[in-house]
Design a protein around this motif. Structure first.
Motif, mmCIF file in Angstrom:
data_model
loop_
_atom_site.group_PDB
_atom_site.id
_atom_site.type_symbol
_atom_site.label_atom_id
_atom_site.label_comp_id
_atom_site.label_asym_id
_atom_site.label_seq_id
_atom_site.Cartn_x
_atom_site.Cartn_y
_atom_site.Cartn_z
ATOM 1 N N MET A 103 -36.538 0.935 28.076
ATOM 2 C CA MET A 103 -35.351 1.813 27.781
ATOM 3 C C MET A 103 -33.391 1.506 28.753
ATOM 4 O O MET A 103 -32.843 1.280 29.090
ATOM 5 N N LYS A 104 -34.406 2.320 30.585
ATOM 6 C CA LYS A 104 -33.077 2.297 31.227
ATOM 7 C C LYS A 104 -32.926 0.711 30.845
ATOM 8 O O LYS A 104 -31.676 0.132 31.613
ATOM 9 N N CYS A 105 -33.887 -0.690 30.963
ATOM 10 C CA CYS A 105 -33.377 -2.375 31.058
ATOM 11 C C CYS A 105 -32.527 -2.629 29.561
ATOM 12 O O CYS A 105 -31.965 -3.395 29.300
ATOM 13 N N CYS A 152 -33.808 -2.287 27.084
ATOM 14 C CA CYS A 152 -34.567 -3.462 26.312
ATOM 15 C C CYS A 152 -34.752 -2.734 24.963
ATOM 16 O O CYS A 152 -36.262 -2.225 24.395
ATOM 17 N N TYR A 153 -34.206 -2.264 23.906
ATOM 18 C CA TYR A 153 -34.449 -1.689 22.955
ATOM 19 C C TYR A 153 -35.765 -2.188 22.012
ATOM 20 O O TYR A 153 -36.122 -1.790 20.676
ATOM 21 N N GLN A 154 -35.163 -3.833 21.998
ATOM 22 C CA GLN A 154 -35.653 -4.232 20.399
ATOM 23 C C GLN A 154 -37.452 -4.197 21.236
ATOM 24 O O GLN A 154 -38.608 -4.394 20.480
ATOM 25 N N GLU A 155 -36.949 -4.688 22.709
ATOM 26 C CA GLU A 155 -39.052 -4.381 22.239
ATOM 27 C C GLU A 155 -39.638 -2.359 22.572
ATOM 28 O O GLU A 155 -40.787 -2.938 22.341
ATOM 29 N N VAL A 156 -38.682 -1.916 23.232
ATOM 30 C CA VAL A 156 -39.543 -0.347 22.366
ATOM 31 C C VAL A 156 -39.854 -0.584 21.624
ATOM 32 O O VAL A 156 -40.588 0.088 21.237
ATOM 33 N N PHE A 157 -38.915 -0.927 20.440
ATOM 34 C CA PHE A 157 -39.273 -0.527 18.643
ATOM 35 C C PHE A 157 -41.049 -1.578 18.693
ATOM 36 O O PHE A 157 -41.541 -0.605 18.239
ATOM 37 N N GLU A 158 -40.333 -2.504 19.465
ATOM 38 C CA GLU A 158 -41.768 -3.688 18.993
ATOM 39 C C GLU A 158 -42.547 -2.637 19.350
ATOM 40 O O GLU A 158 -44.170 -2.639 18.942
ATOM 41 N N SER A 207 -38.796 -9.107 30.067
ATOM 42 C CA SER A 207 -38.967 -8.586 29.081
ATOM 43 C C SER A 207 -40.248 -8.566 27.965
ATOM 44 O O SER A 207 -41.010 -7.693 27.599
ATOM 45 N N ARG A 208 -40.382 -9.963 27.454
ATOM 46 C CA ARG A 208 -41.360 -10.164 26.129
ATOM 47 C C ARG A 208 -42.650 -10.562 27.318
ATOM 48 O O ARG A 208 -43.675 -10.242 26.387
ATOM 49 N N GLU A 209 -42.421 -11.227 28.181
ATOM 50 C CA GLU A 209 -44.112 -11.245 28.972
ATOM 51 C C GLU A 209 -44.628 -9.536 29.504
ATOM 52 O O GLU A 209 -45.960 -9.336 29.337
ATOM 53 N N MET A 210 -43.484 -8.401 29.877
ATOM 54 C CA MET A 210 -44.088 -7.415 29.702
ATOM 55 C C MET A 210 -44.182 -6.596 28.772
ATOM 56 O O MET A 210 -45.530 -5.852 28.870
ATOM 57 N N MET A 211 -43.637 -7.064 26.941
ATOM 58 C CA MET A 211 -44.542 -6.890 25.926
ATOM 59 C C MET A 211 -46.151 -6.770 25.757
ATOM 60 O O MET A 211 -46.798 -6.307 25.754
ATOM 61 N N GLY A 247 -44.903 6.797 27.562
ATOM 62 C CA GLY A 247 -43.929 7.329 28.229
ATOM 63 C C GLY A 247 -43.102 6.242 30.140
ATOM 64 O O GLY A 247 -42.073 5.976 29.875
ATOM 65 N N ASP A 248 -44.495 5.589 30.306
ATOM 66 C CA ASP A 248 -43.665 5.018 31.674
ATOM 67 C C ASP A 248 -43.013 3.956 30.808
ATOM 68 O O ASP A 248 -42.011 3.706 31.115
ATOM 69 N N ILE A 249 -43.896 2.877 30.081
ATOM 70 C CA ILE A 249 -43.381 1.989 29.607
ATOM 71 C C ILE A 249 -41.286 1.893 28.801
ATOM 72 O O ILE A 249 -40.949 1.279 28.818
#
Length: 558
Positions: free
Chosen positions: A196-198, A200-206, A147-151, A189-191
């Protein structure tokens, strides 16, 4: 329509999967085509015919059909064929220009099947190495676990959208601001959906916070409210996180991130969306205490320097927020009063205490404060209106009919901002007979003069209404009221039109005015006795204005 070279490159783009976010719109279709940048393509379709195509790439800006348009047409054709359509979306764009899509798909599948797995892997690696956009799509599609790399990929995509749409000096004009909004909504919307499905709530907020901060450094044409729309998207994401997760740690994370924005930017319009969200969704005592500390610190900064216009706004906001937080935390009225005395010149502080006093039923004290505030607010009509309405309400709540009536009367007879509600409330104080005399004073008051025609209609004084319209000389006003007047005053209405139209004809010097005159004459025929008057007018004009050829041509059929 397309050169063979453009078609070939467009097909390659489509075959490589570079067409995305295809949307059906009211006028046709929109899509994003990835290349050196992401380009937005719009196809205008009417009855299966392609009328126009737009793309924001440099090549298309010169009015040419580009490879991105072709790529979207290939994608639409493919979608139509997949849905069993007998006619492709691009037939009208010259069907002969577009190859047999299904045949090409089979040809590609056969070619891939003939390649060994090792060679195919090597080829894919080369493609991904050469094309960063394609590599990012590959990572998102097949390696979403990190998830971090995706971010970092997602952030780079947001950066790219801003870079593409921002002009020199980081300014977004109306056109590019609108495009940026559409692209941001699509990508977020896509990201966020995938993250969220994964879980990865912290990443969504970040990511939402990253987008929020990006807007701080861009000047935007706000004609269409683009900044507000994108900030609203961010707050919707935060609310969804709080609703879906329900974990204290997520709430703490969101509060901490928003606190950082407010502390860094200050409590003003740039951070007001984040600040408002904090106030709306974090009502626990520990959060309120932290918010009180934030706003006290912001107020100290303003108090310690020369006050600018923006500081005045910030000071007022800070003071009212502090009063709210103090009240929520259970501070005594004595403590609230002591703090307020330092900022007694602020209108918002006075409003706070007026509202508080009215709710508590401390009427005499509140009336005194309102009268004091009215003296301070001379030259501020909006505040004066607010204070006087509140004063009237308090008299009514107290049951002091005499003062209530006197205040309402003074508003109706002397204030231009008096409303229809005030008028109806004032009228209700009188009997029918009393009102017939009292309304004459209202008609000549500022409110009555502004709404005279409406009031005369409401009172059923149609003869006076007709005279007022005639005196105004306005056909627009006449048209507004002619339906209620025509039964009794048809001849008079026609005469008003006739008097006005003679002057129009005398001054007219172009065909558009002659057309307007003919429309009025035709309308006059709809009234009793109107046809005869129109015939007389036109007959006199045929001689009087016989040298005006354009006029004669327009009136010949009347």
């Amino acid at each position: 329509m397309f050169s063979s070279k453009i078609l070939e490159r467009g097909y390659d783009y489509w075959a490589e999967g570079l067409v995305s976010d295809v949307l059906s719109t009211e006028d046709g279709y929109e899509a994003i085509v990835s290349g050196s940048y992401n380009y937005e393509v719009e196809i205008i379709v009417d009855d299966d015919e392609v009328l126009e195509m737009y793309c924001d790439c440099p090549y298309a800006e010169e009015g040419r059909y580009c490879k991105h348009m072709a790529a979207v047409l290939y994608e639409l054709t493919n979608q139509c064929m997949a849905a069993g359509s007998s006619r492709s979306a691009s037939d009208s764009g010259k069907a002969g220009d577009i190859p047999d899509t299904e045949h090409r798909r089979q040809e590609i599948a056969a070619s891939v099947d003939r390649v060994s797995e090792a060679d195919l892997r090597d080829y894919v690696k080369q493609l991904l190495y050469k094309d960063k956009n394609l590599y990012e799509k590959f990572k998102i599609q097949y390696e979403f676990s990190d998830s971090r790399e995706m971010m970092e990929i997602f952030k780079s995509q947001i950066d790219k959208i801003f870079e593409e749409q921002c002009q020199e000096y980081g300014y977004l004009d109306y056109y590019h601001a609108s495009k940026l909004e559409k692209q941001i909504y699509r990508i977020m919307g896509d990201i966020t959906g995938k993250l969220m499905k994964c879980g990865c709530y912290q990443e969504v907020f970040e990511l939402s916070l990253y987008l929020y901060k990006e807007l701080e450094y861009v000047a935007v044409d706000e004609s269409d409210g683009v900044t507000d729309e994108i900030l609203e998207l961010c707050t919707e994401i935060w609310e969804e996180l709080l609703d879906d997760c329900g974990e204290q740690s997520i709430g703490d994370m969101i509060f901490s991130g928003l606190k950082d924005i407010v502390s860094r930017s200050g409590v003003h319009y740039r951070s007001e969306r984040a600040w408002g969200f904090m106030q709306d969704f974090f009502d626990e005592r520990e959060y309120i205490t932290e918010m009180l500390n934030i706003v006290e610190e912001a107020l100290k900064k303003c108090d310690s320097r020369k006050v600018t216009w923006e500081d005045s706004y910030t000071i007022s906001t800070c003071v009212t927020d502090i009063l709210y937080f103090m009240e929520e935390l259970g501070y005594s009225d004595t403590e609230l009063t002591e703090f307020s005395r330092q900022y007694w010149n602020l209108d918002d502080v006075r409003r706070y205490w007026i509202s508080k006093g009215q709710k508590a039923g401390a009427y005499e004290q509140t009336i005194g404060l309102i009268k004091e505030s009215l003296e301070q607010s001379k030259g501020k009509p909006v505040l004066v209106m607010e204070y006087r309405r509140t004063l009237m309400q308090i008299y009514k709540q107290m049951g002091d009919v005499e003062k209530y009536r006197a205040e309402l009367k003074d508003i109706i007879l002397n204030e231009s901002w008096a409303s229809k509600e005030d008028y109806e409330e004032y009228k209700a104080l009188f009997t029918s007979k009393e009102w017939e005399q009292e309304r004459e004073a209202v008609f000549t008051a500022p409110y009555g003069e502004q709404h005279l025609y409406e009031l005369l209609q409401e009172e059923g004084l149609y003869g006076r209404l007709l005279e007022a319209i005639k005196k105004s000389g306005s056909l627009n006003i006449l048209r507004r009221y002619e339906k209620i007047l025509q039964k009794e005053y048809a001849e008079e209405i026609v005469q008003i039109y006739a008097d006005n139209i003679e002057g129009m004809a005398d001054r007219a010097s172009n065909r558009s005015t002659y057309k307007e005159i003919v429309q009025i004459l035709s309308h006059m025929k709809e009234f009793r006795g109107g046809a005869e008057i129109v015939e007389r007018i036109v007959g006199s004009w045929r001689y009087k204005y016989r040298k005006r050829r354009a006029m004669m041509e327009e009136i010949k059929d009347l």
